[in-house]
Enzyme design. Structure first.
Site, mmCIF file in Angstrom:
data_model
loop_
_atom_site.group_PDB
_atom_site.id
_atom_site.type_symbol
_atom_site.label_atom_id
_atom_site.label_comp_id
_atom_site.label_asym_id
_atom_site.label_seq_id
_atom_site.Cartn_x
_atom_site.Cartn_y
_atom_site.Cartn_z
ATOM 1 N N ASN A 9 0.868 -1.181 0.000
ATOM 2 C CA ASN A 9 0.000 0.000 0.000
ATOM 3 C C ASN A 9 0.902 1.227 0.000
ATOM 4 O OD1 ASN A 9 -1.818 2.030 0.455
ATOM 5 N ND2 ASN A 9 -2.395 1.372 2.532
ATOM 6 N N LYS A 11 0.076 4.255 -0.316
ATOM 7 C CA LYS A 11 -0.598 5.432 0.267
ATOM 8 C C LYS A 11 -0.367 6.651 -0.640
ATOM 9 C CE LYS A 11 -0.202 3.243 4.755
ATOM 10 N NZ LYS A 11 -0.035 3.359 6.184
ATOM 11 N N HIS A 97 -9.555 1.453 5.045
ATOM 12 C CA HIS A 97 -8.284 1.594 5.768
ATOM 13 C C HIS A 97 -8.474 2.565 6.934
ATOM 14 C CE1 HIS A 97 -4.122 2.563 6.656
ATOM 15 N NE2 HIS A 97 -3.794 1.454 6.019
ATOM 16 N N GLU A 155 -5.507 -4.719 11.014
ATOM 17 C CA GLU A 155 -4.447 -3.726 11.192
ATOM 18 C C GLU A 155 -4.657 -2.960 12.492
ATOM 19 O OE1 GLU A 155 -2.432 -2.653 7.315
ATOM 20 O OE2 GLU A 155 -4.142 -1.340 7.491
ATOM 21 N N SER A 192 3.637 -2.297 10.533
ATOM 22 C CA SER A 192 5.076 -2.426 10.779
ATOM 23 C C SER A 192 5.648 -3.773 10.351
ATOM 24 C CB SER A 192 5.388 -2.148 12.262
ATOM 25 O OG SER A 192 4.967 -0.838 12.612
ATOM 26 N N GLY A 214 4.920 1.342 4.808
ATOM 27 C CA GLY A 214 6.256 1.938 4.696
ATOM 28 C C GLY A 214 7.288 1.069 3.982
HETATM 29 P P1 PGA Z 1 2.964 0.229 7.811
HETATM 30 O O1 PGA Z 1 1.449 0.492 7.290
HETATM 31 O O2 PGA Z 1 3.441 -1.043 7.131
HETATM 32 O O3 PGA Z 1 3.714 1.427 7.362
HETATM 33 O O4 PGA Z 1 2.889 0.062 9.275
HETATM 34 C C1 PGA Z 1 0.543 -0.557 7.159
HETATM 35 C C2 PGA Z 1 -0.752 -0.058 6.574
HETATM 36 O O5 PGA Z 1 -1.186 1.066 6.911
HETATM 37 O O6 PGA Z 1 -1.376 -0.738 5.759
#
Ligand code: PGA
Length: 229
Positions: A9, A11, A97, A155, A192, A214
């Site tokens: 993702n 974003k 989300h 999540e 994460s 990320g």
């Molecule tokens: P992250 O985000 O891997 O940066 O923690 C996960 C997500 O929001 O889908």
């Protein structure tokens, strides 16, 4: 052996898609194609067409997803992208989300989006952070989706972007409870996830993959996740 979904993702981050896809291709030449791993990349709307073309050009085993879908079928809704518009570009769509919920997305809107996704043959990746969020969609899910037509991502809010993932045992227990409610849908874990921790999640009984924010922005860190999953 279960199928593992690895979802990126991006974003609202600027990823240089040509560099990302070329580097991902170069890295993935080192491993043989694993049919049990389903890789899905969800770029921003503005990059969808370019990413799609690069996936085809580079012959990458990657499916494409959108990060959102309109709750409206069509019409005077400035800034919206409908299921009709997305259906020939993507196969998957992230719905609900927590970052969108934080912007005011309601359960009613999420319900409409699930219906539009189904209508246009898009597989939703429905994100939830607590079991109550599935209660509102339970009937919707049971009535309109058959097995294989929807994915749910667990999540927990505190794990997203924090560098502190949930424990694999807790995520697995959440997956078990979720399946008791909605039946046998693939449950992903998100929050994460990195190359170093992905395996402890994907090796849990009730977890069928990961949703990655990320660590999906750079081809090499995403590739590590795919490789280690
Ligand atoms: P992250 O985000 O891997 O940066 O923690 C996960 C997500 O929001 O889908």
């Amino acid at each position: 052996m279960k199928q593992i979904f690895i979802v990126a993702n991006w974003k609202a981050n600027n990823v240089v898609v040509k560099d990302w896809t070329e580097q991902f291709k170069f890295l993935s030449l080192q491993i043989k194609n694993d049919e049990l791993k389903k890789i899905i990349v969800c770029p921003p709307f503005t990059s969808l067409i370019q990413v799609r073309a690069l996936i085809e050009q580079n012959d990458l085993m990657i499916s494409l997803g959108a990060q959102n879908i309109s709750r409206f079928p069509q019409g005077a809704h400035t800034g919206e992208e409908t299921g009709e518009m997305l259906k020939d570009i993507v196969d998957y769509v992230i719905i609900g989300h927590s970052e969108r919920r934080a912007m005011g997305e309601s359960e009613e809107s999420i319900g409409s989006k699930l219906i539009h996704a189904r209508k246009h043959n898009l597989t939703p990746i429905l994100c939830i952070s607590k079991l109550e969020e599935i209660d509102s969609q339970r009937e919707n899910i049971k009535n309109i989706f058959s097995p294989g037509q929807i994915i749910i991502a667990y999540e927990p809010l505190q794990a997203i972007g924090s560098g502190i993932p949930d424990t694999p045992e807790h995520a697995d227990d959440f997956g078990k409870q979720l399946k008791n409610i909605v039946g046998d849908v693939p449950v992903l874990y998100g929050g994460s996830v990195k190359g170093e921790n992905v395996k402890v999640f994907t090796s849990q009984i009730y977890i069928s993959g990961v949703l990655v924010g990320g660590a999906s922005l750079k081809a090499d860190s995403f590739y590590e996740i795919v490789k280690n999953s």
